[in-house]
Design a protein around this motif. Structure first.
Motif, PDB file in Angstrom:
ATOM      1  N   THR A 137      84.424  59.893-102.264  1.00 55.08           N
ATOM      2  CA  THR A 137      83.520  60.058-101.133  1.00 55.08           C
ATOM      3  C   THR A 137      82.786  58.777-100.800  1.00 55.08           C
ATOM      4  O   THR A 137      82.775  58.328 -99.670  1.00 55.08           O
ATOM      5  N   ALA A 175      86.464  72.100 -95.447  1.00 54.65           N
ATOM      6  CA  ALA A 175      85.161  71.795 -96.012  1.00 54.65           C
ATOM      7  C   ALA A 175      85.087  70.345 -96.472  1.00 54.65           C
ATOM      8  O   ALA A 175      84.012  69.769 -96.560  1.00 54.65           O
ATOM      9  N   GLU A 176      86.262  69.758 -96.760  1.00 61.54           N
ATOM     10  CA  GLU A 176      86.255  68.408 -97.300  1.00 61.54           C
ATOM     11  C   GLU A 176      85.765  67.360 -96.317  1.00 61.54           C
ATOM     12  O   GLU A 176      84.879  66.571 -96.620  1.00 61.54           O
ATOM     13  N   ILE A 187      79.160  64.417 -93.534  1.00 64.41           N
ATOM     14  CA  ILE A 187      77.718  64.563 -93.719  1.00 64.41           C
ATOM     15  C   ILE A 187      77.200  63.474 -94.667  1.00 64.41           C
ATOM     16  O   ILE A 187      76.145  62.875 -94.441  1.00 64.41           O
ATOM     17  N   LEU A 223      84.105  67.884 -93.791  1.00 64.87           N
ATOM     18  CA  LEU A 223      82.738  68.245 -93.438  1.00 64.87           C
ATOM     19  C   LEU A 223      81.742  67.585 -94.395  1.00 64.87           C
ATOM     20  O   LEU A 223      80.811  66.883 -93.975  1.00 64.87           O
ATOM     21  N   THR A 224      81.966  67.786 -95.700  1.00 67.83           N
ATOM     22  CA  THR A 224      81.081  67.197 -96.706  1.00 67.83           C
ATOM     23  C   THR A 224      81.083  65.681 -96.613  1.00 67.83           C
ATOM     24  O   THR A 224      80.045  65.031 -96.716  1.00 67.83           O
ATOM     25  N   VAL A 254      75.979  69.711 -86.329  1.00 70.66           N
ATOM     26  CA  VAL A 254      74.842  69.456 -85.432  1.00 70.66           C
ATOM     27  C   VAL A 254      73.539  69.578 -86.220  1.00 70.66           C
ATOM     28  O   VAL A 254      72.603  68.795 -86.047  1.00 70.66           O
ATOM     29  N   SER A 255      73.508  70.536 -87.134  1.00 75.31           N
ATOM     30  CA  SER A 255      72.312  70.719 -87.947  1.00 75.31           C
ATOM     31  C   SER A 255      72.053  69.501 -88.832  1.00 75.31           C
ATOM     32  O   SER A 255      70.906  69.177 -89.129  1.00 75.31           O
ATOM     33  N   ASN A 256      73.114  68.826 -89.236  1.00 69.52           N
ATOM     34  CA  ASN A 256      72.953  67.614 -90.031  1.00 69.52           C
ATOM     35  C   ASN A 256      72.857  66.365 -89.164  1.00 69.52           C
ATOM     36  O   ASN A 256      72.979  65.251 -89.670  1.00 69.52           O
ATOM     37  N   ASP A 257      72.694  66.569 -87.870  1.00 70.15           N
ATOM     38  CA  ASP A 257      72.551  65.472 -86.930  1.00 70.15           C
ATOM     39  C   ASP A 257      73.720  64.502 -86.975  1.00 70.15           C
ATOM     40  O   ASP A 257      73.566  63.300 -86.826  1.00 70.15           O
ATOM     41  N   GLY A 261      66.919  74.311 -86.557  1.00 72.96           N
ATOM     42  CA  GLY A 261      67.694  73.438 -87.430  1.00 72.96           C
ATOM     43  C   GLY A 261      68.833  72.717 -86.762  1.00 72.96           C
ATOM     44  O   GLY A 261      69.815  72.383 -87.407  1.00 72.96           O
ATOM     45  N   SER A 269      78.037  71.789 -99.204  1.00 68.25           N
ATOM     46  CA  SER A 269      77.317  70.532 -98.949  1.00 68.25           C
ATOM     47  C   SER A 269      75.884  70.556 -99.471  1.00 68.25           C
ATOM     48  O   SER A 269      75.005  69.945 -98.899  1.00 68.25           O
ATOM     49  N   GLN A 278      80.233  78.190 -94.499  1.00 67.20           N
ATOM     50  CA  GLN A 278      80.894  78.099 -95.790  1.00 67.20           C
ATOM     51  C   GLN A 278      80.302  79.068 -96.815  1.00 67.20           C
ATOM     52  O   GLN A 278      81.010  79.618 -97.637  1.00 67.20           O
ATOM     53  N   LYS A 309      77.166  60.173 -92.878  1.00 72.73           N
ATOM     54  CA  LYS A 309      76.031  60.127 -91.950  1.00 72.73           C
ATOM     55  C   LYS A 309      74.747  59.740 -92.696  1.00 72.73           C
ATOM     56  O   LYS A 309      73.941  58.953 -92.204  1.00 72.73           O
ATOM     57  N   PRO A 340      78.127  73.946 -85.793  1.00 69.90           N
ATOM     58  CA  PRO A 340      76.685  74.102 -86.033  1.00 69.90           C
ATOM     59  C   PRO A 340      76.212  73.369 -87.287  1.00 69.90           C
ATOM     60  O   PRO A 340      75.120  72.779 -87.283  1.00 69.90           O
ATOM     61  N   PRO A 359      75.121  77.748 -88.977  1.00 67.23           N
ATOM     62  CA  PRO A 359      75.043  76.507 -89.748  1.00 67.23           C
ATOM     63  C   PRO A 359      75.438  76.650 -91.225  1.00 67.23           C
ATOM     64  O   PRO A 359      75.387  75.660 -91.942  1.00 67.23           O
TER      65      PRO A 359
END
Lengths: 442, 331
Positions: free
Chosen positions: A23, A79-80, A86, A82-83, A109-112, B76, B295, A395, A89, A106, A392
């Motif tokens: 990662t 999910a990979e 994030i 995605l994590t 977006v929630s994690n900007d 959120g 996450s 998972q 970011k 979502p 959001p």
């Protein structure tokens, strides 16, 4: 692509421990190039995607747009990515462009992670069906991505076996249950199909068809979790009842045993999405030309609704210094006729853009030589897709689905199917509450 | 890694003792001695830098993360919706109260109770058998027993998973042919046996080699003396060989205990094949689930720290016990 997504996901999940080490490093090298652009050279954009051959589509763009160069960086899926996105970011290093599954939007977006690109791509709205566009706006005025592909649900069945044993193609779920019983009688070693506890995406699609809205946001800025609503419970009871009755199999999909069942004809139907031919070709190679696709059975006769399983969009990250250029690419790749043709041909997806769903590029799938109108029918079905409502912490809900419905399917008890659904609801709600979201239960 | 530099520093400190006489000391110029004193630290630098970069800092970061959490505000979505805040021991309290994690630890222990005695027992027996002078084609047997260890764990797990599935397994084909009962290897208790089988298949060879190497290091004259005293092969094995290779057995036991707590590959590979395996079946799967699926690096870090501490405590307790045991033995 959803096909590939699923298979890669299974495989790469196993290498989970390795991912931990990767990662950090890949996040560091995948970032956007801050020093380009300003100096007058071409704008360089990085595009994280898991779809095979995506670089070939980007190459078409690069040839036409010498001032904006897009480099595709292959990622794991689901999910990979995605994590990883994030995490990138957090390091201020997210790529310019991101392939994002609809249910991840979502969370992103929630994690900007995703930027609002409505000012660049707002006019693309007319290129897409309403249900798809609603998913990239999250029901707000913002636009967080451009739809790329979709996976409307359909009913696939073995035409030869249905004919031979006088089985009717179900138009409603009641008929589906009857066909399941009849199939069990006619072929004692076989089942109509299976209920898979490892595919929450399929179950989610089936509940969308029934009218479920798992996550909604009201105007007051509050989430509502409605996983255990009447529509979803109806779906859980229906499948649980048939499993308990013994007329549906209970083994998970995407296993060697499942491939074998499809190939040998001990599963004679499959509720799946438009990308199913690509799965059948590798899972059941001996059955070419024996399958046929029909619309998904309905809850009420005469209705015409389906749900979706899979699909993704192209988003622009908030870390990108060239949001406009990136949005231009995201718009192009998902609406330009040449790009759509390349996506179908090279990447093998079912395009989200309405105009991409007809035309010469989508030829009859090689595995379905008996169904010349495959994509005409598919486009008609796609137009009836119900809107999905994602939240959001998808998972968390999916993990709860795997565990709860896994036990229920193993026990073959209808009551456990419904209790698994309420566990899924409470775990999802508790998780959101714990994180601090304003949230209520339906 | 650290043992080599330590030996080096020992040797340096021997210097002044060796040149015992006072006169020799005063003749020696002081500068080379000072550089001699700093030399061991220069040798240590590469190790320390790597140790800091790849162990101390990441572990420290994990501990720091485990004391924080993300606080979401309102709906959120968008910028500023999430804030990393101090959470004290909140994550730890969650881990300790999480019954799913507790169950996963118990499952790992249950799995270990099957794997460790079976694997080490077999490894010891194989090593002793290979070490008897009468053993025929020993090199081949040694390689054959060791070979499964060379198969990557993930491949072994997938391969066995295939063999466990009734519809595709040749074993089930035979069972059906002879009308024998066909057990569900993914059900309840059988699941433990299925995982243990993969671990034993893959791990016995490695442990056998460790014990066998220790056996080969025993000077043969001990056996000669024992035989002159009338000891049988069995007696030699039980009364001489096993006590002498005890340290190796203890070592392999520690490796196995740690590997047990970290069981991940087998359940992860078999999970998609069955309904009976939860996402948090083993402790590492629970950590994987929160870090890479949900996450939540904060909760995952806290769980990882708890697991690491538990492993430390367990290892040291066992070491203490085995120490006392061997000391009493000597007395």
């Amino acid at each position: 692509m959803s096909i590939h997504r699923r298979q890669i996901s299974r495989r790469t999940m196993l290498a989970g421990a390795a991912a931990l080490g990767l990662t950090g490093t890949s996040a560091a090298c995948g970032g956007s190039d801050d020093d380009s652009g300003e100096s007058g050279g071409p704008v360089k954009l990085t595009y994280w995607s898991w779809a095979p051959n995506m670089e070939k589509v980007a190459a078409i763009w690069n040839k036409k747009n010498p001032d904006i160069t897009v480099t595709v960086s292959k990622q794991g899926s689901g999910a990979e990515i995605l994590t990883k996105v994030i995490t990138a970011k957090k390091a201020g290093n997210a790529p310019d462009l991101i392939q994002a599954e609809y249910q991840s939007l979502p969370t992103l977006v929630s994690n900007d992670v995703l930027a609002d690109i409505s000012k660049y791509v707002g006019d693309a709205k007319s290129d897409f069906a309403e249900n798809l566009w609603d998913m990239v706006t999250l029901g707000t005025d913002a636009v967080y991505g451009v739809p790329q592909d979709s996976g409307p649900l359909m009913f696939y069945y073995r035409e030869d076996l249905f004919k031979k044993h006088g089985l009717t193609v179900p138009k409603t779920w009641t008929e589906f249950a009857e066909t399941a019983r009849a199939a069990r009688k006619a072929l004692p070693d076989a089942y109509l199909t299976t209920f898979s506890s490892s595919d929450p995406g399929l179950f989610a699609g089936l509940t969308q068809q029934a009218g479920a809205k798992w996550w909604t946001v009201d105007s007051g800025g509050k989430w509502t979790v409605g996983i255990d609503d009447a529509a979803s419970r109806k779906v859980a009871e229906f499948w649980g009842g048939l499993v308990q009755e013994g007329v549906l199999d209970n083994q998970p999909m995407y296993t060697p045993a499942w491939n074998n069942a499809l190939n040998k004809g001990t599963h004679i139907a499959w509720v799946s999405a438009v990308w199913a031919p690509g799965v059948l070709v590798s899972s059941a190679p001996d059955t070419e030309g024996k399958w046929r696709m029909a619309p998904l059975p309905q809850w009420k006769a005469g209705e015409n609704v389906t749900g979706s399983w899979g699909g993704s969009s192209t988003g622009v990250s908030t870390d990108s210094d060239h949001a406009e250029a990136a949005a231009k690419f995201a718009h192009w790749i998902n609406t330009d006729p040449e790009a759509l043709a390349a996506l179908v041909k090279e990447v093998g997806i079912y395009p989200a853009a309405t105009k991409g769903q007809s035309g010469d590029v989508l030829t009859t799938p090689a595995f379905f030589p008996n169904q010349k109108d495959f994509y005409t029918t598919a486009a008609e079905i796609a137009a009836t897709t119900a809107t999905a409502a994602w939240g959001p912490n998808v998972q968390t809900a999916y993990t709860a689905f795997n565990d709860g419905f896994g036990k229920a399917a193993k026990a073959k008890k209808e009551a456990q199917f419904t209790s698994a659904l309420s566990t899924m609801q409470s775990k999802t709600f508790d998780d959101m509450k714990k994180q601090g979201f304003e949230v209520t239960e339906a | 890694m650290t043992s080599a530099p330590l030996k080096g520093s020992d040797r340096v400190s021997v210097g002044p003792l060796a040149d015992g006489t006072g006169t020799a000391k005063s003749v020696r110029p002081s500068r080379p001695r000072r550089s001699g004193r700093s030399a061991p630290y220069w040798f240590l630098v590469p190790t320390l830098v790597l140790f800091a970069a790849f162990t101390v800092i990441p572990v420290g970061y994990a501990v720091w993360l485990s004391l924080h959490k993300v606080q979401v505000k309102g709906i959120g979505l968008g910028k500023g919706a999430r804030e990393q805040v101090w959470n004290g021991f909140g994550n730890y309290a969650d881990v300790l109260q999480d019954s799913e994690f507790g169950h996963s630890v118990l499952r790992a222990f249950g799995y270990g109770l099957i794997v460790i005695p079976t694997m080490l027992g077999l490894a010891l027996v194989f090593a002793l058998m290979l070490d008897t002078p009468k053993a025929r084609s020993a090199p081949f047997a040694r390689l054959a027993i060791f070979l499964p260890y060379a198969v990557p764990g993930i491949i072994a797990a997938l391969m066995w998973g295939f063999l466990y599935l009734p519809d595709v397994s040749p074993f089930y084909y035979l069972l059906r042919m002879f009308d024998l009962p066909q057990p569900d290897l993914f059900d309840g208790g059988n699941l433990y046996l299925s995982f243990a089988n993969i671990a034993v298949w893959g791990g016995t060879g490695f442990n056998m080699i460790v014990i066998y190497t220790a056996l080969r290091a025993i000077p043969p004259d001990i056996y000669e003396a024992a035989r002159i005293d009338g000891a049988s092969s069995l007696n030699i094995a039980l009364k001489i060989k096993i006590p002498i290779v005890m340290p190796s057995l203890v070592l392999t036991f520690f490796f196995s205990v740690i590997a047990t707590l970290q069981v991940f590959t087998e359940p992860m590979a078999l999970k998609p094949l069955t309904n009976g395996l939860s996402t948090t079946w083993s402790p590492l799967m629970a950590i994987y689930d929160s870090a890479f699926l949900k996450s939540d690096v904060y909760g995952a870090s806290a769980t990882a720290v708890v697991l690491a501490l538990a492993t430390f405590v367990l290892s040291f307790t066992l070491l203490r016990i085995s120490d006392r045991y061997t000391r009493e033995d000597r007395a």
